[in-house]
Design an enzyme around this catalytic site. Structure first.
Site, PDB file in Angstrom:
ATOM      1  N   LYS A 227      -8.492   2.477   8.554  1.00  0.00           N
ATOM      2  CA  LYS A 227      -7.643   1.991   7.766  1.00  0.00           C
ATOM      3  C   LYS A 227      -7.941   2.116   6.378  1.00  0.00           C
ATOM      4  CE  LYS A 227      -4.281  -0.366   7.963  1.00  0.00           C
ATOM      5  NZ  LYS A 227      -2.824   0.101   8.173  1.00  0.00           N
ATOM      6  N   LYS A 269       1.870 -10.639   2.136  1.00  0.00           N
ATOM      7  CA  LYS A 269       0.891  -9.991   1.511  1.00  0.00           C
ATOM      8  C   LYS A 269       0.825  -9.943   0.017  1.00  0.00           C
ATOM      9  CE  LYS A 269       0.152  -5.499   2.947  1.00  0.00           C
ATOM     10  NZ  LYS A 269       0.183  -4.223   3.070  1.00  0.00           N
ATOM     11  N   LYS A 346       0.853   7.667   5.792  1.00  0.00           N
ATOM     12  CA  LYS A 346      -0.380   7.391   4.936  1.00  0.00           C
ATOM     13  C   LYS A 346      -1.071   8.795   5.132  1.00  0.00           C
ATOM     14  CE  LYS A 346      -1.242   2.622   4.381  1.00  0.00           C
ATOM     15  NZ  LYS A 346      -0.795   1.755   5.425  1.00  0.00           N
TER      16      LYS A 346
END
Length: 397
Positions: A227, A269, A346
């Site tokens: 990540k 978040k 990403k």
């Protein structure tokens, strides 16, 4: 093009919770909405998942009550996954299946020659029961062998070279890696904007915290590595593409990413990002942002878009041969690695030789212009040259 109403949903999980119980456990949707949905979601129970505890955090073990038997070989698990796909397609009556990995991040798989560097090596490794074949790669291989596109929504290296080779061999689309939704998407926009304005970004420090299971899994340092890499690489081509601000060989901007698990916040978040740049006469320019969002609410639309667009792209063929190809030129499909969908990822996977593009504007333009071509429209251009020409002057003295 399909719509969300055309979709039939199914899938696997290492947890036996029904969709209704999983929604209650996650606590993302409002309680009254979950109550209204329960008659529809209560009977939706996942298929048994392919589970290998060495690839995920130890803290996920309590959820793993719905897995394929420990004694099953990797080959048997692969065969079971393929059977599940065929059974789902037959039972649901759908024409086309797209498999999307939406589960937690895994650790990286080892990549080496003879293990997973080619399709044959990967299939052989599965047959031998090699330990470095991850569960997510088993799902990818099962999907490819069943002719179903596979989308990797997490940052680990699911689509190893052998999986990409297998996809090319069978002409099956794959998309990767890791859904791009909140802070990372904002980062790719802001850095592109700053550098485009001639402002030299020097540091990027981003911090976010939340309390869902995905973040709980990332408290294991090994799981955080993929990540972290995904979040850190989203501006590489933007920096590399500006040789005026960043000289060849110059160090990249300092880039720090911090995440914290805060159980009370659940799926909410919170992130704070600080960007410090150099401007004229070495003056510093600092931008600070705070964002709050529901993590799952950002990702769910990406999953729908990716499934629908991937299916559409598998039906597009084009002629190769320049602006005026021969009428007899054959039509060819897009490359199985659908880099045109980088807008959603990403770490965009690209075919060999194709540069990676992280700029969100350029990624979006690629999707839009391809869709415009499908309906016979020219690509969009911000030049608008036709409006900038001097009008033709009429006759007279």
């Amino acid at each position: 093009m399909g719509t969300p109403e055309d979709l039939a949903l199914g899938g696997w999980d290492i947890s036996s919770a029904s969709l209704a119980d999983a929604a209650d456990r996650a606590g993302v949707l409002e309680p009254d909405l979950r109550r209204q949905l329960r008659p529809h979601t209560g009977a939706m129970v996942p298929l048994r998942g392919a589970y290998d505890p060495s690839f995920i955090a130890d803290n996920q073990a309590p959820r793993a009550d719905h897995v394929m038997p420990d004694g099953w070989s990797k080959q048997r698990r692969l065969d079971a996954l393929r059977g599940d796909i065929r059974d789902f397609k037959a039972a649901s009556g759908v024409d086309f299946v797209v498999v999307v990995w939406t589960a937690n991040s895994e650790r990286y798989s080892e990549e080496r020659a003879g293990l997973n560097d080619s399709a044959d090596a990967l299939l052989g490794a599965i047959a031998r029961g090699e330990g470095e074949v991850s569960p997510s790669t088993l799902y990818a291989v099962a999907a490819i062998l069943e002719g179903c596109p596979f989308i990797n929504g997490s940052p680990q290296n699911t689509l190893v070279a052998g999986a990409l080779d297998l996809a090319s061999r069978h002409g099956v689309a794959v998309v990767g890696d890791d859904f791009k939704s909140g802070q990372t998407k904002m980062k790719s926009v802001l850095v592109d904007y700053l550098i485009g304005c001639g402002v030299k970004v020097k540091t990027m420090v981003t911090y976010n915290h939340l309390g869902n299971n995905d973040m709980y899994q990332l408290t294991d340092g090994v799981m955080w590595k993929p990540k972290s890499a995904a979040k850190s690489r989203v501006i590489d081509d933007i920096v590399d593409g500006n040789g005026v601000l960043y000289a060849p060989g110059e160090a990249r901007p300092d880039h720090v990413v911090v995440v914290k698990y805060v159980p009370f916040l659940g799926d909410s978040k919170r992130d704070v990002s600080e960007y410090t740049s150099e401007t004229f006469m070495d003056a510093h320019y600092t931008t600070v942002m705070h964002n709050e969002c529901l993590d799952s609410a950002l990702c769910a639309p990406l999953i729908l878009d990716l499934a629908l667009l991937t299916e559409l792209l598998t039906r597009i063929d084009f002629q190769v041969g320049g602006a005026a190809p021969s009428p007899d030129a054959p039509y060819e499909p897009l490359h199985p690695v659908l880099s045109v969908l980088s807008f959603y990822m990403k770490i965009p996977l690209t075919p060999p030789g194709e540069p990676i593009v992280n700029s969100l504007g350029r990624q979006r333009a690629a999707v839009e212009n391809l869709l415009r071509a499908c309906v016979g429209l020219a690509p969009e251009s911000d030049l608008l040259l036709e409006t900038k020409c001097v009008p033709a002057r009429g006759g007279g003295s």
